[in-house]
Design a protein around this motif. Structure first.
Motif, short mmCIF file in Angstrom:
data_model
loop_
_atom_site.label_atom_id
_atom_site.label_comp_id
_atom_site.label_asym_id
_atom_site.label_seq_id
_atom_site.Cartn_x
_atom_site.Cartn_y
_atom_site.Cartn_z
N ALA A 68 0.83 -1.21 -0.02
CA ALA A 68 -0.11 0.02 -0.09
C ALA A 68 0.78 1.30 -0.29
O ALA A 68 0.48 2.26 -0.54
N GLU A 69 1.97 1.25 0.72
CA GLU A 69 2.98 2.37 0.75
C GLU A 69 3.37 2.70 -0.60
O GLU A 69 3.51 3.56 -0.99
N HIS A 70 3.82 1.60 -1.42
CA HIS A 70 4.43 1.68 -2.72
C HIS A 70 3.15 2.09 -3.57
O HIS A 70 3.60 3.06 -4.50
N TRP A 71 1.94 1.66 -3.75
CA TRP A 71 1.14 2.45 -4.29
C TRP A 71 0.78 4.05 -4.15
O TRP A 71 0.79 4.76 -4.83
N CYS A 72 1.16 4.46 -2.81
CA CYS A 72 0.79 5.80 -2.46
C CYS A 72 2.03 6.32 -2.84
O CYS A 72 1.63 7.63 -3.50
N MET A 73 3.14 6.03 -2.96
CA MET A 73 4.18 6.73 -3.36
C MET A 73 4.36 6.96 -4.95
O MET A 73 4.67 8.07 -5.20
N ALA A 74 3.79 5.94 -5.73
CA ALA A 74 3.64 5.89 -7.12
C ALA A 74 2.71 7.01 -7.46
O ALA A 74 2.82 7.80 -8.24
N TYR A 75 1.39 6.98 -6.74
CA TYR A 75 0.50 7.84 -7.13
C TYR A 75 0.92 9.36 -6.66
O TYR A 75 0.73 10.46 -7.63
N LEU A 76 1.61 9.58 -5.87
CA LEU A 76 2.11 10.87 -5.28
C LEU A 76 3.13 11.35 -6.36
O LEU A 76 3.08 12.75 -6.69
N GLU A 77 3.91 10.47 -6.88
CA GLU A 77 4.87 10.69 -7.68
C GLU A 77 4.07 11.18 -9.17
O GLU A 77 4.75 12.25 -9.79
N LEU A 78 3.16 10.55 -9.69
CA LEU A 78 2.32 11.06 -10.67
C LEU A 78 1.68 12.23 -10.48
O LEU A 78 1.79 13.26 -11.34
N LEU A 79 1.06 12.67 -9.44
CA LEU A 79 0.62 13.86 -8.99
C LEU A 79 1.71 15.15 -9.04
O LEU A 79 1.22 16.12 -9.39
N ALA A 80 2.85 14.74 -8.45
CA ALA A 80 3.78 15.82 -8.63
C ALA A 80 4.20 16.03 -10.06
O ALA A 80 4.69 17.08 -10.19
N ARG A 81 4.29 15.02 -10.87
CA ARG A 81 4.56 15.35 -12.28
C ARG A 81 3.71 16.19 -13.00
O ARG A 81 3.94 17.45 -14.05
N PHE A 82 2.19 15.96 -12.51
CA PHE A 82 1.16 17.02 -13.24
C PHE A 82 0.94 18.25 -12.37
O PHE A 82 0.29 19.03 -12.63
N GLN A 83 1.80 18.63 -11.20
CA GLN A 83 1.91 19.67 -10.51
C GLN A 83 0.49 19.77 -9.79
O GLN A 83 0.10 20.99 -9.35
N LEU A 84 -0.03 18.66 -9.03
CA LEU A 84 -1.30 18.75 -8.49
C LEU A 84 -1.09 18.48 -7.09
O LEU A 84 -1.04 17.63 -6.39
N TRP A 85 -0.42 19.65 -6.51
CA TRP A 85 0.17 19.60 -5.06
C TRP A 85 -0.78 19.50 -4.05
O TRP A 85 -0.92 19.02 -3.10
#
Length: 750
Positions: A635-652
């Protein structure tokens, strides 16, 4: 046939290992294990157990261990209580402790000896400092104050022995001169997140490899006094260990910090697939050491095993990879990739190609086929879903229905079906408050869901006469009251709630809906004079009316519906038909179904399929309901991957909301990191206020306008210079160097 890989099982996991100078012995250390083993041709033989004696304290619990490269009788360990311990293997007593340094205030993470001076030992700690010890004088010679987060790894440069590299949890890489402890020679924010490991190249002067939580291994060239990025190796998980392979210039071994248990050997010249993989461990690898030979290395793991790996036993992921690829874009374009052999690209080679050459020279040819022009579907569904999803603030059913509508509007019918299945499973009768009608009792609403019923009056009477006023029955209650006789009272029909009220006999005042109250009444009495033979679920038919196999037949559609939520084709008509079939499942039977484990498997399917947004969104909406059924590491791995995607699209803002609402503790604490500001003149931390240094008694000024900055400011973690937000934004729009003239590159190389 040569000797294969072998292993030995210990009584506890080891956190680190180290080899002596002739590679004949290995020492392993952990919280509950500390041993020296002799390496034979086909096995390990225990030589010495250092964790024995009467006074076993926290100094025996180690995070790291290192063998003195010049003295085989001397070891050093980094203890979990912050102590640095020296061990003498020739000591006559059972306790081999020679000396204890208690200089660090927090846990010690790393220790290393100087490559040419055997009496120099350096340690890095969680308190952000590094200590240089003189083992002859038994004292601290130098303290390196990096003004960063905790130091996770440090290594001396074998080609320049006085140069020390250190990585910390704020992603910084710092280069220090052993003779100059006041400030680092060079610094760079190398990783987008904590940096966990570093290693100098054994033969290529100036090459430094670093790794961290951003799932990347970066190779830096530090020759000529600069730090220049020369290569990046993307990985599938956060990297906790990196070690260069000896006698192979471009090969480096790595181990993941979580999720992945394999040890991968990468080729810098082809960084997107491992050159070799070793999958013997069943848990995360904690230490790697080459045995002076590029074909043999040792490793430890949290599975309590110590392995000796031989390269002939390695897996070759490139050989198992599909040589052809096919991809369909959101706009309908088709991409085809075909592997091209080295001979097909030009002239045949002058000499036979080795396995390393074949791996490096692989090429692919990509062809694309354009789709006919037509209205394209929504291509930015990830950003739109992230902006429009509801993750908190409403009931689970409302959030699921809203998110399903969002997914439907973006033509993601499969995800919409998943949200509706989650709504069905987590709003069944087992979560309904007392007195609330179950699913089969509710009339269908206009949207195909279950409509809320009208409040039903509770007929609580005193006595069994059944003489109630007719006008009260007509005005206060909508349904006819059953006949008040002994049979109806004993069967519970006269009192659906099972509660009795003793009052003044006014029935119209007792037509209450407990749903409007904050708490339900805490008094209950049995409705039958005899105990039932077995428990009956609310709303379920009596056992005599159930046929054999009826329960199984009702549960199977629910299981099929949950499986179909992740696999059926995205057809709107099929979705509507499936929704209607889901509402027909008896809620009393769904309540007995193991919902949590099935939903966790469904989220695992989405994560493996690449849709971590759906997995994380459902996990956040359900919160603690689903947490016991999830593997925290995955679950931590999923969250970190999703947060990385949000950071790429600048959805802070969305990323901050996901961090705040995440049920995983290691994720929810990410926004609690505190960065200390530094003075641009003396480098001291600004403890009390952000614009005045209490050490050099000078204000914090803007590097451009030279005025005091008291409000919002921009600050570089590398050189500690900054200034007003508008001034720094204007400067760095066309420059990369620091405006103060210190020579630091404040903007990292992309």
């Amino acid at each position: 046939m040569g000797v294969k890989s072998f292993f030995i099982v210990q009584e506890a996991p080891a956190n680190a290992l180290s080899l002596n100078k002739d590679f004949s012995q290995v020492v392993i250390a952990g919280r509950n294990v500390f041993k020296v083993l002799h390496i034979e041709e086909d096995r390990f033989v225990e030589r010495l157990n250092l964790r024995i004696g009467k006074s076993l304290n926290l100094s025996f619990s180690s995070n790291d261990v290192v063998w003195n490269p010049f003295d085989e009788t001397q070891l050093a360990t980094a203890a979990t209580n912050g102590q640095v311990v020296l061990w003498d293997l020739n000591k006559a007593s059972r306790n081999k402790q020679d000396h204890v340094f208690s200089e660090h205030k927090r846990t010690c993470n790393k220790v290393t000896f100087h490559p040419s001076e055997p009496h120099v030992l350096v340690s890095g700690s969680q308190d952000g400092t590094m200590k240089l010890f003189d083992v002859r004088k038994r004292d601290v010679a130098v303290t390196f104050q990096g003004n960063t987060e905790s130091v996770r790894d440090l290594q001396f440069n074998p080609s320049q022995p006085n140069t020390l590299a250190a990585v910390s949890e704020n992603g910084q890489v710092q280069l220090w001169d052993k003779a100059r402890a006041d400030r680092c020679v060079r610094s760079l924010t190398a990783h987008n997140g904590p940096a966990y490991a570093c290693d100098w190249h054994p033969s290529r002067a100036g090459w430094l490899a670093t790794a961290g939580r951003d799932k990347a291994i970066k190779i830096w060239d530090t020759v000529n006094g600069t730090i220049r990025l020369v290569g990046t190796i993307p990985t599938m998980a956060s990297v906790g260990r990196v070690v260069w392979r000896p006698q192979r210039e471009h090969h480096i071994a790595s181990a993941a910090l979580l999720v992945d248990c394999s040890i991968n050997v990468w080729d810098k010249q082809r960084p997107f697939i491992p050159f070799a993989a070793f999958s013997e461990h069943t848990d995360v690898t904690t230490g790697i050491a080459w045995k002076g030979d590029p074909r043999v290395f040792l490793s430890t793991s949290k599975d309590s095993t110590l392995y000796l790996h031989r390269f002939e036993d390695a897996e070759r992921p490139a050989d198992r990879a599909n040589p052809h690829g096919l991809c369909l874009s959101a706009d309908g374009d088709l991409g085809i990739a075909v592997r091209q052999t080295p001979e097909a690209g030009g002239r045949p080679p002058r000499r036979p190609l080795s396995s390393s050459d074949l791996f490096r020279l692989r090429r692919s040819v990509l062809s694309t086929v354009r789709a006919p022009t037509e209205p394209a579907p929504v291509s930015d569904w990830l950003q739109e879903s992230a902006r429009r999803y509801l993750l908190h603030g409403r009931a689970v059913a409302d959030m699921c229905e809203h998110n399903a509508a969002v997914a439907t509007s973006l033509r993601r019918y499969q995800v919409a079906r998943t949200w509706r299945v989650v709504k069905l499973l987590y709003t069944s009768s087992r979560e309904q408050p007392a007195g609330r009608a179950t699913w089969e009792e509710r009339p269908a609403g206009a949207d195909g869901g279950a409509a809320d019923p009208e409040p039903k009056a509770s007929r609580n009477v005193s006595g069994g006469g059944g003489e109630t006023k007719a006008e009260d029955a007509e005005t206060d209650c909508d349904e006819p009251e059953p006949e008040q006789n002994l049979a109806t009272i004993a069967s519970g029909l006269a009192n659906a709630q099972g509660d009795f009220f003793f009052g003044d006999g006014e029935v119209n005042e007792m037509c209450l809906d407990y749903d409007d109250l904050d708490v339900a009444p805490d008094y209950t009495l049995p409705t039958e004079a005899f105990e039932p033979r077995h428990e009956l679920a609310d709303g379920s038919p009596p056992p005599e009316s159930l046929q054999v196999g009826a329960e199984t037949a009702a549960i199977e559609p629910a299981a099929a519906a949950a499986a179909a939520a992740a696999r059926l084709p995205a057809n709107p008509a099929a979705v509507e038909q499936l929704n209607l079939s889901l509402l027909a499942i008896p809620a009393s039977l769904v309540a007995d179904w193991p919902v949590g484990s099935v939903v966790a498997d469904m989220l695992q399917h989405y994560a493996v399929d690449g849709d971590v947004q759906t997995a994380v969104s459902v996990m956040v909406v359900l919160g603690d309901r689903l947490r016991p059924h999830l593997q925290s590491a995955a679950a931590e791995h999923w969250c970190m991957a999703y947060l990385e995607l949000l950071a790429r699209f600048q959805l802070w803002n969305v990323a901050t909301e996901v961090v705040r609402l995440s049920p995983i503790p290691t994720v929810s604490c990410l926004n609690q990191m505190v960065l200390k500001l530094q003075c641009g003149r003396c480098g001291a931390a600004l403890e009390r206020t952000g614009w005045w240094c209490h050490k050099c008694h000078a204000p914090s000024t803007c590097a451009l306008c030279h005025r005091v900055v008291r409000g919002l400011q921009v600050w570089c973690q590398g050189c500690a210079h900054g200034g007003h937000l508008s001034h720094m934004r204007q400067w760095f729009s066309s420059n990369r160097m620091c405006p103060s003239g210190c020579g630091h590159k404040c903007v990292p190389v992309k």
